[in-house]
Design a protein around this motif. Structure first.
Motif, PDB file in Angstrom:
ATOM      1  N   VAL A  21       0.845  -1.194   0.000  1.00 56.20           N
ATOM      2  CA  VAL A  21       0.000   0.000   0.000  1.00 56.20           C
ATOM      3  C   VAL A  21       0.885   1.249   0.000  1.00 56.20           C
ATOM      4  CG1 VAL A  21      -1.644   1.329   1.389  1.00 56.20           C
ATOM      5  CG2 VAL A  21      -1.974  -1.132   1.089  1.00 56.20           C
ATOM      6  N   GLY A  22       1.918   1.201   0.834  1.00 57.64           N
ATOM      7  CA  GLY A  22       2.847   2.341   0.895  1.00 57.64           C
ATOM      8  C   GLY A  22       3.446   2.641  -0.469  1.00 57.64           C
ATOM      9  N   PHE A  23       3.844   1.598  -1.165  1.00 54.38           N
ATOM     10  CA  PHE A  23       4.451   1.767  -2.485  1.00 54.38           C
ATOM     11  C   PHE A  23       3.474   2.433  -3.453  1.00 54.38           C
ATOM     12  CE2 PHE A  23       5.817   0.692  -6.688  1.00 54.38           C
ATOM     13  CZ  PHE A  23       7.199   0.708  -6.615  1.00 54.38           C
ATOM     14  N   TYR A 155      19.340  -8.591 -16.664  1.00 53.16           N
ATOM     15  CA  TYR A 155      20.615  -9.204 -16.289  1.00 53.16           C
ATOM     16  C   TYR A 155      21.444  -8.237 -15.445  1.00 53.16           C
ATOM     17  CZ  TYR A 155      24.601 -12.310 -16.508  1.00 53.16           C
ATOM     18  OH  TYR A 155      25.619 -13.146 -16.173  1.00 53.16           O
ATOM     19  N   SER A 156      21.392  -6.942 -15.794  1.00 49.10           N
ATOM     20  CA  SER A 156      22.099  -5.938 -14.998  1.00 49.10           C
ATOM     21  C   SER A 156      21.609  -5.979 -13.560  1.00 49.10           C
ATOM     22  CB  SER A 156      21.853  -4.530 -15.537  1.00 49.10           C
ATOM     23  OG  SER A 156      22.150  -4.472 -16.890  1.00 49.10           O
ATOM     24  N   GLN A 157      20.296  -6.076 -13.424  1.00 48.21           N
ATOM     25  CA  GLN A 157      19.706  -6.103 -12.095  1.00 48.21           C
ATOM     26  C   GLN A 157      20.243  -7.300 -11.299  1.00 48.21           C
ATOM     27  OE1 GLN A 157      16.072  -4.269 -11.174  1.00 48.21           O
ATOM     28  NE2 GLN A 157      17.527  -4.228  -9.476  1.00 48.21           N
ATOM     29  N   LYS A 158      20.336  -8.425 -11.988  1.00 45.23           N
ATOM     30  CA  LYS A 158      20.834  -9.645 -11.349  1.00 45.23           C
ATOM     31  C   LYS A 158      22.283  -9.454 -10.885  1.00 45.23           C
ATOM     32  CE  LYS A 158      20.886 -14.564 -12.485  1.00 45.23           C
ATOM     33  NZ  LYS A 158      20.784 -15.499 -13.619  1.00 45.23           N
ATOM     34  N   LEU A 159      23.086  -8.874 -11.774  1.00 47.11           N
ATOM     35  CA  LEU A 159      24.492  -8.633 -11.430  1.00 47.11           C
ATOM     36  C   LEU A 159      24.610  -7.687 -10.238  1.00 47.11           C
ATOM     37  CD1 LEU A 159      25.962  -8.172 -15.015  1.00 47.11           C
ATOM     38  CD2 LEU A 159      26.328 -10.127 -13.508  1.00 47.11           C
ATOM     39  N   LEU A 160      23.775  -6.634 -10.248  1.00 53.18           N
ATOM     40  CA  LEU A 160      23.813  -5.652  -9.168  1.00 53.18           C
ATOM     41  C   LEU A 160      23.453  -6.302  -7.839  1.00 53.18           C
ATOM     42  CD1 LEU A 160      22.126  -2.622 -10.951  1.00 53.18           C
ATOM     43  CD2 LEU A 160      24.522  -2.843 -10.296  1.00 53.18           C
TER      44      LEU A 160
ATOM     45  N   GLU B  38       7.961  -7.638  -5.383  1.00 44.90           N
ATOM     46  CA  GLU B  38       9.364  -7.572  -4.950  1.00 44.90           C
ATOM     47  C   GLU B  38      10.293  -7.132  -6.078  1.00 44.90           C
ATOM     48  OE1 GLU B  38       9.923 -11.394  -3.187  1.00 44.90           O
ATOM     49  OE2 GLU B  38       9.047 -10.748  -1.273  1.00 44.90           O
ATOM     50  N   LYS B  39      10.025  -7.680  -7.260  1.00 42.32           N
ATOM     51  CA  LYS B  39      10.838  -7.288  -8.431  1.00 42.32           C
ATOM     52  C   LYS B  39      10.709  -5.791  -8.684  1.00 42.32           C
ATOM     53  CE  LYS B  39      12.482 -11.088 -10.444  1.00 42.32           C
ATOM     54  NZ  LYS B  39      13.686 -11.311 -11.189  1.00 42.32           N
ATOM     55  N   MET B  40       9.473  -5.315  -8.526  1.00 44.01           N
ATOM     56  CA  MET B  40       9.200  -3.914  -8.828  1.00 44.01           C
ATOM     57  C   MET B  40       9.899  -2.992  -7.819  1.00 44.01           C
ATOM     58  SD  MET B  40       5.527  -2.080  -9.080  1.00 44.01           S
ATOM     59  CE  MET B  40       5.171  -2.426  -7.373  1.00 44.01           C
ATOM     60  N   VAL B  41       9.880  -3.393  -6.537  1.00 39.81           N
ATOM     61  CA  VAL B  41      10.537  -2.573  -5.514  1.00 39.81           C
ATOM     62  C   VAL B  41      12.034  -2.477  -5.821  1.00 39.81           C
ATOM     63  CG1 VAL B  41      11.175  -2.477  -3.072  1.00 39.81           C
ATOM     64  CG2 VAL B  41       8.835  -3.033  -3.732  1.00 39.81           C
ATOM     65  N   GLU B  42      12.592  -3.604  -6.191  1.00 40.85           N
ATOM     66  CA  GLU B  42      14.016  -3.639  -6.512  1.00 40.85           C
ATOM     67  C   GLU B  42      14.315  -2.727  -7.719  1.00 40.85           C
ATOM     68  OE1 GLU B  42      15.506  -7.278  -8.149  1.00 40.85           O
ATOM     69  OE2 GLU B  42      17.273  -7.218  -6.865  1.00 40.85           O
ATOM     70  N   ILE B  47      16.045   2.433 -10.452  1.00 36.16           N
ATOM     71  CA  ILE B  47      15.703   3.589 -11.303  1.00 36.16           C
ATOM     72  C   ILE B  47      15.910   4.892 -10.533  1.00 36.16           C
ATOM     73  CG2 ILE B  47      13.839   4.747 -12.568  1.00 36.16           C
ATOM     74  CD1 ILE B  47      12.731   1.993 -13.262  1.00 36.16           C
ATOM     75  N   SER B  48      15.501   4.901  -9.256  1.00 38.67           N
ATOM     76  CA  SER B  48      15.616   6.172  -8.535  1.00 38.67           C
ATOM     77  C   SER B  48      17.090   6.523  -8.313  1.00 38.67           C
ATOM     78  CB  SER B  48      14.808   6.150  -7.234  1.00 38.67           C
ATOM     79  OG  SER B  48      15.537   5.520  -6.227  1.00 38.67           O
ATOM     80  N   VAL B  49      17.926   5.520  -8.089  1.00 46.93           N
ATOM     81  CA  VAL B  49      19.365   5.807  -7.954  1.00 46.93           C
ATOM     82  C   VAL B  49      19.898   6.382  -9.267  1.00 46.93           C
ATOM     83  CG1 VAL B  49      21.657   4.778  -7.699  1.00 46.93           C
ATOM     84  CG2 VAL B  49      19.828   4.140  -6.127  1.00 46.93           C
ATOM     85  N   ILE B  50      19.506   5.746 -10.369  1.00 50.30           N
ATOM     86  CA  ILE B  50      19.997   6.218 -11.674  1.00 50.30           C
ATOM     87  C   ILE B  50      19.512   7.640 -11.961  1.00 50.30           C
ATOM     88  CG2 ILE B  50      19.768   5.874 -14.164  1.00 50.30           C
ATOM     89  CD1 ILE B  50      19.980   2.867 -13.640  1.00 50.30           C
TER      90      ILE B  50
END
Lengths: 166, 217
Positions: A21-23, A155-160, B38-42, B47-50
């Protein structure tokens, strides 16, 4: 449904849905708007109240039930706000210093990790998120397919994720 | 690895690129799907950092782009993906093969021209000067416009059929006395001229012009 079972569910529901909800509220109101936390808390209270009153009958999923309440409250908030705003502008709030520092550190960590990525991944993130190009534009600029753009970002996300966990 | 078909919408949602209906559908979805949430929060964090720190993170990319400023061939090249370019090149090659390779063979026998005495090579016409239409006495001379030097003219005079023909290299011919005697008033006559090149090709032909002899009384 017994009263006992309801209580257990409620705790679980709050724990699970308060962030969601917060999100959602933050997305609509903007993270800079200090009201988002109050609105989110209000929504959760409202959800608990409605469940206690037996308004959730399981016709839809609990997620959809909470989503509906959240959407309505956001619409109400925006309507109210646009009325108020016509009369008096809101003073800018100060975010809590503790939260600020934590967020800042984490942001630094992520930024550092992005710098460590290979150029082809960095380039994709740069064009897609920083330059705000559409997926198609990124694909054309890099000479890759649309699918590839998403793949590179994922894939970038995974690496990060790996780099940050280290 | 994609676990949920909605996962593809995360970026578009966060970048505000969904239509209203799709946005609402996706919002309802992530209230029900922990995986996507969860994927979206991540992703949102990334995105916000970028967005906030992009300038420092992407200094290399930023500079590279600034100095490059995309030369024209680069912008042409990036118009298509390499695969699309390959397709365009193959299409163009096929097109050229069809135009220059296949079509000419379909029509290989080119038309043949045989010149006989009735064919005009240069396709000009000869303007006849006199006699035209009505004349007062039997004409002694026939005159037409010259087509230049080294041209041989054949003159044909008809009543109902050919009554006389003559040849000259000038643009005028005198009718022999015996032919003049044959011509009578109140009769319709016609004449025409053909011009030939020194090689003997017909180069021009006049139209056939009628004339009538009407003597004054």
């Amino acid at each position: 449904m017994s009263d006992k079972k309801k209580e257990i569910d409620l705790e679980e529901i709050i724990a699970k849905y308060r962030p969601v909800v917060g999100f959602r509220v933050k997305k609509s109101l903007g993270a800079a708007n200090p009201d988002w936390e109050d609105v989110a808390n209000e929504i959760m209270l409202n959800v608990v109240e409605k469940i206690k009153k037996g308004e959730f009958r399981g016709e839809s999923s609990i997620g959809t039930f909470i989503y509906t309440i959240t959407s309505r409250r956001i619409v109400d908030y925006i309507r109210q706000k646009s009325k108020v705003l016509r009369h008096a502008p809101e003073p800018k709030p100060l975010p809590s210093p503790h939260e600020q520092i934590e967020d800042k550190e984490r942001a630094e960590l992520i930024a550092g990790a992005i710098k460590k990525l290979k150029p082809k991944y960095r380039e994709t993130l740069y064009l897609y998120y920083y330059r705000d190009l559409s997926r198609k534009e990124v694909a054309q600029k890099l000479g890759i397919s649309l699918r590839r753009v998403s793949e590179r970002v994922n894939y970038s996300q995974k690496l990060l994720r790996k780099l940050i966990k280290k | 690895m994609i676990k949920c078909k909605f996962e593809d919408l995360i970026d578009d949602y966060l970048l505000n690129r969904l239509s209203e209906t799709n946005r609402e559908n996706f919002e309802e979805h992530y209230f029900n799907c922990t995986h996507c949430y969860e994927k979206m929060v991540e992703r949102e964090e990334l995105i916000s950092v970028i967005k906030n720190k992009g300038y420092t993170i992407f200094q290399d990319e930023y500079l590279a782009e600034e100095t490059k400023r995309v030369p024209w061939f680069e912008s042409v090249r990036s118009y298509f993906t390499p695969r699309q370019w390959a397709f365009a090149a193959v299409s163009a090659a096929l097109f050229l093969i069809v135009i220059f390779g296949v079509i000419p063979t379909l029509n290989r026998t080119s038309p043949q021209f045989y010149i006989n005495n009735e064919d005009v090579v240069r396709g000009e016409s000869i303007t006849l000067i006199s006699p035209l239409i009505d004349i007062k006495s039997v004409p002694s001379q026939f005159k037409w416009k010259s087509l230049g030097k080294n041209v041989e003219y054949n003159i044909y005079i008809y009543n109902e059929k050919l009554i006389w023909t003559g040849t000259t290299k000038e643009n005028v011919i005198t009718l022999p006395e015996e032919v003049r005697k044959l011509m009578t008033s109140d009769q319709k006559y016609s004449w025409k001229v053909k011009a030939f090149s020194p090689e003997g090709f017909l180069i021009a032909i006049s139209s056939r012009v009628q004339f009538k002899i009407i003597p004054t009384k």
